[in-house]
Scaffold this active site. Sequence first.
Site, PDB file in Angstrom:
ATOM      1  N   TYR A  18      41.967  78.447  57.839  1.00 30.35           N
ATOM      2  CA  TYR A  18      42.986  79.409  58.253  1.00 30.35           C
ATOM      3  C   TYR A  18      42.717  79.731  59.722  1.00 30.35           C
ATOM      4  CZ  TYR A  18      46.175  83.258  57.056  1.00 30.35           C
ATOM      5  OH  TYR A  18      47.246  84.100  56.984  1.00 30.35           O
ATOM      6  N   ARG A  71      57.049  77.482  65.849  1.00 33.12           N
ATOM      7  CA  ARG A  71      56.255  78.580  66.433  1.00 33.12           C
ATOM      8  C   ARG A  71      54.976  78.665  65.626  1.00 33.12           C
ATOM      9  NH1 ARG A  71      53.541  82.070  64.333  1.00 33.12           N
ATOM     10  NH2 ARG A  71      54.779  83.831  63.662  1.00 33.12           N
ATOM     11  N   LYS A  89      47.762  77.759  54.409  1.00 40.76           N
ATOM     12  CA  LYS A  89      48.274  78.912  53.643  1.00 40.76           C
ATOM     13  C   LYS A  89      48.164  78.620  52.142  1.00 40.76           C
ATOM     14  CE  LYS A  89      49.984  81.648  57.011  1.00 40.76           C
ATOM     15  NZ  LYS A  89      49.917  83.093  57.201  1.00 40.76           N
ATOM     16  N   GLU A 160      57.339  79.844  56.933  1.00 39.62           N
ATOM     17  CA  GLU A 160      56.181  80.161  57.768  1.00 39.62           C
ATOM     18  C   GLU A 160      56.336  79.568  59.162  1.00 39.62           C
ATOM     19  OE1 GLU A 160      53.415  81.965  56.226  1.00 39.62           O
ATOM     20  OE2 GLU A 160      53.058  82.257  58.360  1.00 39.62           O
ATOM     21  N   ASP A 161      56.079  80.371  60.143  1.00 43.64           N
ATOM     22  CA  ASP A 161      56.004  79.941  61.542  1.00 43.64           C
ATOM     23  C   ASP A 161      57.265  79.214  62.029  1.00 43.64           C
ATOM     24  OD1 ASP A 161      53.629  81.208  61.359  1.00 43.64           O
ATOM     25  OD2 ASP A 161      52.378  79.551  62.034  1.00 43.64           O
ATOM     26  N   ASP A 183      57.041  84.974  55.604  1.00 44.25           N
ATOM     27  CA  ASP A 183      55.730  85.619  55.688  1.00 44.25           C
ATOM     28  C   ASP A 183      55.519  86.304  57.036  1.00 44.25           C
ATOM     29  OD1 ASP A 183      53.074  86.216  54.957  1.00 44.25           O
ATOM     30  OD2 ASP A 183      52.360  84.412  55.972  1.00 44.25           O
ATOM     31  N   ASP A 184      55.969  85.680  58.113  1.00 39.44           N
ATOM     32  CA  ASP A 184      55.741  86.260  59.445  1.00 39.44           C
ATOM     33  C   ASP A 184      56.523  87.549  59.634  1.00 39.44           C
ATOM     34  OD1 ASP A 184      54.066  84.100  60.676  1.00 39.44           O
ATOM     35  OD2 ASP A 184      55.810  82.965  60.012  1.00 39.44           O
ATOM     36  N   ASN A 334      47.547  85.534  66.938  1.00 43.33           N
ATOM     37  CA  ASN A 334      46.640  84.441  66.549  1.00 43.33           C
ATOM     38  C   ASN A 334      46.914  83.208  67.381  1.00 43.33           C
ATOM     39  OD1 ASN A 334      45.536  85.925  64.323  1.00 43.33           O
ATOM     40  ND2 ASN A 334      47.436  85.520  63.213  1.00 43.33           N
TER      41      ASN A 334
HETATM   42  N1  LIG Z   1      48.218  88.987  62.228  1.00 41.51           N
HETATM   43  C1  LIG Z   1      49.214  88.482  61.531  1.00 41.51           C
HETATM   44  O1  LIG Z   1      49.238  88.548  60.296  1.00 41.51           O
HETATM   45  C2  LIG Z   1      50.360  87.825  62.247  1.00 41.51           C
HETATM   46  C3  LIG Z   1      51.538  87.563  61.556  1.00 41.51           C
HETATM   47  C4  LIG Z   1      52.627  86.972  62.215  1.00 41.51           C
HETATM   48  C5  LIG Z   1      52.500  86.634  63.551  1.00 41.51           C
HETATM   49  N2  LIG Z   1      51.321  86.873  64.185  1.00 41.51           N
HETATM   50  C6  LIG Z   1      51.155  86.492  65.585  1.00 41.51           C
HETATM   51  O2  LIG Z   1      52.071  87.210  66.380  1.00 41.51           O
HETATM   52  C7  LIG Z   1      52.422  86.432  67.507  1.00 41.51           C
HETATM   53  C8  LIG Z   1      53.924  86.476  67.690  1.00 41.51           C
HETATM   54  O3  LIG Z   1      54.589  85.935  66.586  1.00 41.51           O
HETATM   55  P1  LIG Z   1      56.187  85.989  66.495  1.00 41.51           P
HETATM   56  O4  LIG Z   1      56.595  85.195  65.332  1.00 41.51           O
HETATM   57  O5  LIG Z   1      56.668  87.383  66.567  1.00 41.51           O
HETATM   58  O6  LIG Z   1      56.561  85.199  67.827  1.00 41.51           O
HETATM   59  P2  LIG Z   1      57.894  85.204  68.653  1.00 41.51           P
HETATM   60  O7  LIG Z   1      57.837  84.038  69.538  1.00 41.51           O
HETATM   61  O8  LIG Z   1      59.052  85.378  67.723  1.00 41.51           O
HETATM   62  O9  LIG Z   1      57.803  86.535  69.549  1.00 41.51           O
HETATM   63  C9  LIG Z   1      56.930  86.742  70.613  1.00 41.51           C
HETATM   64  C10 LIG Z   1      57.393  87.998  71.356  1.00 41.51           C
HETATM   65  O10 LIG Z   1      56.412  88.341  72.326  1.00 41.51           O
HETATM   66  C11 LIG Z   1      57.074  88.662  73.549  1.00 41.51           C
HETATM   67  N3  LIG Z   1      56.179  88.458  74.675  1.00 41.51           N
HETATM   68  C12 LIG Z   1      55.849  87.286  75.284  1.00 41.51           C
HETATM   69  N4  LIG Z   1      55.066  87.531  76.356  1.00 41.51           N
HETATM   70  C13 LIG Z   1      54.896  88.871  76.414  1.00 41.51           C
HETATM   71  C14 LIG Z   1      54.215  89.730  77.306  1.00 41.51           C
HETATM   72  N5  LIG Z   1      53.527  89.255  78.345  1.00 41.51           N
HETATM   73  N6  LIG Z   1      54.269  91.068  77.088  1.00 41.51           N
HETATM   74  C15 LIG Z   1      54.951  91.566  76.033  1.00 41.51           C
HETATM   75  N7  LIG Z   1      55.624  90.798  75.157  1.00 41.51           N
HETATM   76  C16 LIG Z   1      55.597  89.470  75.339  1.00 41.51           C
HETATM   77  C17 LIG Z   1      58.283  87.744  73.579  1.00 41.51           C
HETATM   78  O11 LIG Z   1      59.248  88.224  74.489  1.00 41.51           O
HETATM   79  C18 LIG Z   1      58.720  87.829  72.117  1.00 41.51           C
HETATM   80  O12 LIG Z   1      59.498  88.997  71.941  1.00 41.51           O
HETATM   81  C19 LIG Z   1      51.829  85.053  67.306  1.00 41.51           C
HETATM   82  O13 LIG Z   1      50.654  84.946  68.064  1.00 41.51           O
HETATM   83  C20 LIG Z   1      51.452  85.035  65.839  1.00 41.51           C
HETATM   84  O14 LIG Z   1      50.303  84.270  65.592  1.00 41.51           O
HETATM   85  C21 LIG Z   1      50.261  87.458  63.569  1.00 41.51           C
HETATM   86  O1  LIG Z   2      48.638  82.409  60.068  1.00 35.91           O
HETATM   87  C1  LIG Z   2      48.133  83.515  60.307  1.00 35.91           C
HETATM   88  O2  LIG Z   2      46.902  83.667  60.429  1.00 35.91           O
HETATM   89  C2  LIG Z   2      48.977  84.754  60.381  1.00 35.91           C
HETATM   90  C3  LIG Z   2      50.386  84.586  60.737  1.00 35.91           C
HETATM   91  O3  LIG Z   2      51.139  84.006  59.713  1.00 35.91           O
HETATM   92  C4  LIG Z   2      50.636  83.933  62.058  1.00 35.91           C
HETATM   93  O4  LIG Z   2      51.639  83.229  62.171  1.00 35.91           O
HETATM   94  O5  LIG Z   2      49.860  84.173  62.982  1.00 35.91           O
HETATM   95 MG   LIG Z   3      52.587  82.683  60.315  1.00 31.25          MG
END
Ligand SMILES: NC(=O)c1ccc[n+]([C@@H]2O[C@H](COP(=O)([O-])OP(=O)(O)OC[C@H]3O[C@@H](n4cnc5c(N)ncnc54)[C@H](O)[C@@H]3O)[C@@H](O)[C@H]2O)c1
Ligand SMILES: O=C(O)C[C@H](O)C(=O)O
Ligand SMILES: [Mg+2]
Length: 492
Positions: A18, A71, A89, A160-161, A183-184, A334
């Site tokens: 993961y 993504r 996953k 996912e993603d 999931d996201d 991440n």
């Molecule tokens: N911890 C978790 O469980 C979890 C779950 C889902 C996603 N994530 C992480 O969250 C991140 C984003 O995922 P997403 O699906 O929302 O992506 P996304 O591409 O849909 O969105 C990214 C957002 O960040 C903004 N952004 C980019 N640069 C920026 C900056 N310098 N300052 C402020 N905002 C900025 C973009 O404008 C956009 O709105 C990824 O790294 C993903 O791994 C973590």
């Molecule tokens: O995959 C992960 O660790 C969490 C989340 O689904 C992500 O897209 O970052």
């Molecule tokens: Mg994800």
Amino acid sequence: MLVLVLIDNIKDFAPIIYTPTVGLVCQNYSGLFRRPRGMYFSAKDKGEMMSMIYNWPAQQVDMIVLTDGSRILGLGDLGVQGIGIPIGKLDMYVAAAGINPQRILPVMLDVGTNNEKLLEDRLYLGLRQPRLEGEEYLSIVDEFMEAVFTRWPKAIVQFEDFQMKWAFETLQRYRKRFCMFNDDVQGTAGVALAGLLGTVRAQGRPLSDFVNQKIVVVGAGSAGLGVLNMAIQAVSRMAGKNEAAVKNQFFLLDKDGLITKERTNIDPAAAPFAKDLKDVEGLREGASLIEVVKKLKPHVLLGLSGVGGIFNEEVLKAMRESESTKPAIFAMSNPTMNAECTAADAFKYAGENIVFASGSPFENVDLGNGKVGHVNQANNMYLFPGIGLGTLLSGARIITDEMLQAASECLASYMTDEEIQKGILYPSVNNIRHITAEVGAAVLRAAVAEGLAEGYGDVGPRELRHMSKEETVEYITRNMWFPVYSPLVHEK
Ligand SMILES: NC(=O)c1ccc[n+]([C@@H]2O[C@H](COP(=O)([O-])OP(=O)(O)OC[C@H]3O[C@@H](n4cnc5c(N)ncnc54)[C@H](O)[C@@H]3O)[C@@H](O)[C@H]2O)c1
Ligand SMILES: O=C(O)C[C@H](O)C(=O)O
Ligand SMILES: [Mg+2]
């Protein structure tokens, strides 16, 4: 034997199957490729997907994780190389939820990639064409969904993603027709909400105080907007007011800074959260993160931006002025390199009394004098296995907001006050099967309450209705697959 090793050592192996290692694997997937796992459906398979699905060798499939690779974590468009994510996953589904490994199916929808580097890489395994768009794209996903649910009407598909536009569009398109969730958007929201409620408890305040927390969300993508939607629903329920009336405490930034109603070309999905300038006095459209933090002194700073290090020294130091006695810093992006800050920097610059969570694992921080800064892993892995398993065992044909809310509330109430006081918001990954059983039971009971539970195997809807909470947890636990290996017999 491998599965047993994984289950027994999940804390050590989660960072490999993961985040963060799975990210590295995806980045290098074509070069590392040895043998296929899962199924690939390409744009060129249009019209053939039904027969392809019927060619999958397993009789029954319970859980599918599907991506189009657009993504992958915070690493962007990785095309077919993103298959590592569904595989990882689903490994978590086996380890955490006891889904039978013969009944899982990782899927890649190969609709091309816009990643120039991959298109030029001679080892790249996917279609060498730009991503399909519009109706062409949707017709591929439609065909896949129809085919899957024709063969396995009781399967669950986890999206996912997917890049944001398709994450939201497909969720709206399918959630009332098929048993699916994103999931996201939805898993992440539930985990973040549980963490946000935990931070209120960590301040020694009643949960009702959630409505007074100032929360800055950095990243207006599928995850950030999912969190905002669910948090606003929760505040609205708590305050007994409509959602429009409880948005004031939330602030949203994207790559162009603070999102206000002055923004031209605002993304329709972010528009409901745009601020009226009169409600953010002293701030302008597009204000930078540091300006926002200095001005608002928020209780919570939550990053889902995918941009490593944007909670820099200056921003973290500004959080010392937070109006909260225990400010919360959630660097949820991440993999590790993309986290908005490291755990060590958060405690060093924002102070020792913060509550810290990250999406990828970090070691706890030694604060000296025997004190430890606890690192929480705010990752959707705490919920998706329970959402999938609870839905499966309920026999529900859709996944509703109520089921997801029940999952989040269950996680939020999992920790004791004593743990929360120490800044521990989420349980140890070592307890993941127990958490999943509890979350799964909450999801199942919510499905029963909504009259959606049709039963699973020999257990009909009536029996599910009559189960107590404890009996439901026991039923879920009993249905978790566990590897049993026969002993090797040596010839003497
Ligand atoms: N911890 C978790 O469980 C979890 C779950 C889902 C996603 N994530 C992480 O969250 C991140 C984003 O995922 P997403 O699906 O929302 O992506 P996304 O591409 O849909 O969105 C990214 C957002 O960040 C903004 N952004 C980019 N640069 C920026 C900056 N310098 N300052 C402020 N905002 C900025 C973009 O404008 C956009 O709105 C990824 O790294 C993903 O791994 C973590
Ligand atoms: O995959 C992960 O660790 C969490 C989340 O689904 C992500 O897209 O970052
Ligand atoms: Mg994800």
